[in-house]
Design an enzyme around this catalytic site. Sequence first.
Site, mmCIF file in Angstrom:
data_model
loop_
_atom_site.group_PDB
_atom_site.id
_atom_site.type_symbol
_atom_site.label_atom_id
_atom_site.label_comp_id
_atom_site.label_asym_id
_atom_site.label_seq_id
_atom_site.Cartn_x
_atom_site.Cartn_y
_atom_site.Cartn_z
ATOM 1 N N ARG A 185 -7.846 10.734 -8.575
ATOM 2 C CA ARG A 185 -8.387 10.685 -6.569
ATOM 3 C C ARG A 185 -6.956 11.181 -5.532
ATOM 4 O O ARG A 185 -6.162 10.196 -5.873
ATOM 5 C CB ARG A 185 -8.752 9.136 -6.197
ATOM 6 C CG ARG A 185 -9.843 9.244 -4.527
ATOM 7 C CD ARG A 185 -8.436 8.354 -3.942
ATOM 8 N NE ARG A 185 -8.886 8.169 -2.570
ATOM 9 C CZ ARG A 185 -7.944 7.556 -1.829
ATOM 10 N NH1 ARG A 185 -6.433 7.461 -2.205
ATOM 11 N NH2 ARG A 185 -8.446 7.654 -0.113
ATOM 12 N N SER A 202 1.086 -0.977 0.016
ATOM 13 C CA SER A 202 -0.115 -0.004 -0.339
ATOM 14 C C SER A 202 0.876 1.372 0.294
ATOM 15 O O SER A 202 0.228 2.561 -0.540
ATOM 16 C CB SER A 202 -1.140 -0.665 1.401
ATOM 17 O OG SER A 202 -0.039 -0.231 1.879
ATOM 18 N N THR A 253 1.736 6.498 0.296
ATOM 19 C CA THR A 253 0.974 5.686 0.124
ATOM 20 C C THR A 253 0.790 5.803 -1.294
ATOM 21 O O THR A 253 1.518 6.731 -2.246
ATOM 22 C CB THR A 253 -0.260 5.822 1.158
ATOM 23 O OG1 THR A 253 -0.835 5.502 0.202
ATOM 24 C CG2 THR A 253 -0.899 7.529 0.122
ATOM 25 N N THR A 305 -1.199 3.384 4.845
ATOM 26 C CA THR A 305 -0.192 3.990 4.594
ATOM 27 C C THR A 305 0.337 4.787 5.766
ATOM 28 O O THR A 305 0.298 4.503 6.576
ATOM 29 C CB THR A 305 -1.344 5.899 5.149
ATOM 30 O OG1 THR A 305 -2.344 6.411 4.056
ATOM 31 C CG2 THR A 305 -0.184 6.500 4.263
ATOM 32 N N THR A 315 -4.020 7.333 9.388
ATOM 33 C CA THR A 315 -3.919 6.172 8.392
ATOM 34 C C THR A 315 -4.943 5.768 8.160
ATOM 35 O O THR A 315 -6.125 5.569 9.428
ATOM 36 C CB THR A 315 -3.048 5.358 8.920
ATOM 37 O OG1 THR A 315 -3.108 4.047 7.297
ATOM 38 C CG2 THR A 315 -3.312 4.862 10.288
ATOM 39 N N GLY A 316 -5.899 4.743 6.987
ATOM 40 C CA GLY A 316 -7.319 4.532 6.877
ATOM 41 C C GLY A 316 -7.865 4.725 5.628
ATOM 42 O O GLY A 316 -7.552 5.403 4.599
#
Length: 335
Positions: free
Chosen positions: A223, A63, A213, A195, A246-247
Site C-alpha cells: 500500500r 507515525s 510517513t 504524516t 495529512t490524514g
Amino acid sequence: MTTFLVYILMLPFGHATLPFVINTWPFKDATSAAWSVLQAGGSILDAVEQGCSRCEVDQCDGSVGFGGSPDENGETTLDAMIMNGDTMEVGAVADLRRIKNAIGVARAVMQHTEHTFLVGESASVFAENMGFTAEDLTTNKSLSIFTQWLKDNCQPNYRKNVLPDPSKNCGPYKPRAMLKQRKSERQIDIHAHDTIGMIAIGQDGHVAAGTSTNGANHKIPGRVGDSSVAGAGAYADSTAGGAAATGDGDVMMRFLPSFLAVELMRTGADPSSACKTAISRIKRYYPEFFGAVICANTTGHYGAACNKLPGFSKFSFMVSDSPSNVPLLKSVDCF
Ligand SMILES: *[C@@H]1O[C@H](CO)[C@@H](O)[C@H](O)[C@H]1NC(C)=O
Ligand SMILES: *[C@@H]1O[C@H](CO)[C@@H](O)[C@H](O)[C@H]1NC(C)=O
C-alpha cells in the site's frame, strides 16, 4: 484587550517573515531542525530534508519513521517525497524497506537519478547502493502492535468484499461477489495518519516541500498512500506557493489536494481559503474523511484547514520564522 490578543494568536492564518518553515502537527523538533538550516543560510531543500529527517529519527507520534504502522505482515515500510519548486524536480520513495532515512533516499532519487519515484525492495537496494544503512525497522513497539492485532483477529484491516469476512477474520482472503456497498464503519484513529508534511519558503520566495510517513497501521503490504505522491502529500511551485496534506491518504490522494491548493493560490486565493477549498472538494464525496492541509504562498502568508469530525475539531501545525526564532504552535478550527 486580552481576548483580542488571544484571538489574534489563534488565527488559522498569518504572515511570516521570509525565510520561514511550516509543518503539519505539533512536531516542534522537526520545525527547529528545518529552521536551523535556514538560519545557517542553508537551502530550503536541505531545510525540508533535515526537518522531516528529524521526525524519522524521533519517530514523531509513531507515525513517521521506523517502528510504527506495522503492515499485515508486521513490517514497517516508509514513504517520503521532496519537491523543488524552482525546477519542479521531485524525488520520492514508497514501500521502502529496511532504511530509516526515507526522505534522504527521496532526495537521492532526485539528485542522483533522472527518475521521480522508486518503490519497494528495489528502492531499498538503490538506497543501499547510495550509502544508506540497511537496518531492521521493527521495534518492540511495532512488534507488540502487530501481535495484538493478530490476537484481535486482524482487526481493524483494510479489506472489503472478500472471504472470509474481514470484519471478523484474518486472511488469507479470496475475492467474493460485490455486495451492496455498506457504509464503511472503519474506526477513525486520528493518530494513525500523522504524516509530517513541511513547506520551506526562502528569503527570495522560493518554495520547497516534503513529507515522510510510515503509512497506516495494518496496511496491506504494498500500500502506498498520499504522502509520497507529488500533488497529493505535498506540492511546491515557486511561482505560486506550497501545500502539504495529512490524514486518510487512501482517500485524499484521489483529489490531489496539495496541487489543487497551490493552483488556487496561483489564481489569487489566499492560503486559508485555498486549503479550505481543497478540503471541501474531498468532503463532498467523503464527508467523514479525516484530513488537514497546510498552505503557504511566496510572500509568507500561510493558512490551514481540516475536516471536522467527532474527536477532531482542531488541527495543530508549527511555524518558524526569524521574528519568532522558535517554533510557534498554531491551530485551526476544523469545519
Ligand atoms: C525488547 O524486548 C526484549 C524482550 O522483551 C527486551 O529484552 C529488550 O530489551 C527490548 N528492547 C528494547 C529496545 O526495549
Ligand atoms: C499571499 O496571500 C496574501 C493573503 O491573501 C496576499 O495578500 C498576497 O498578495 C499573496 N501573495 C502572493 C504572491 O500572491
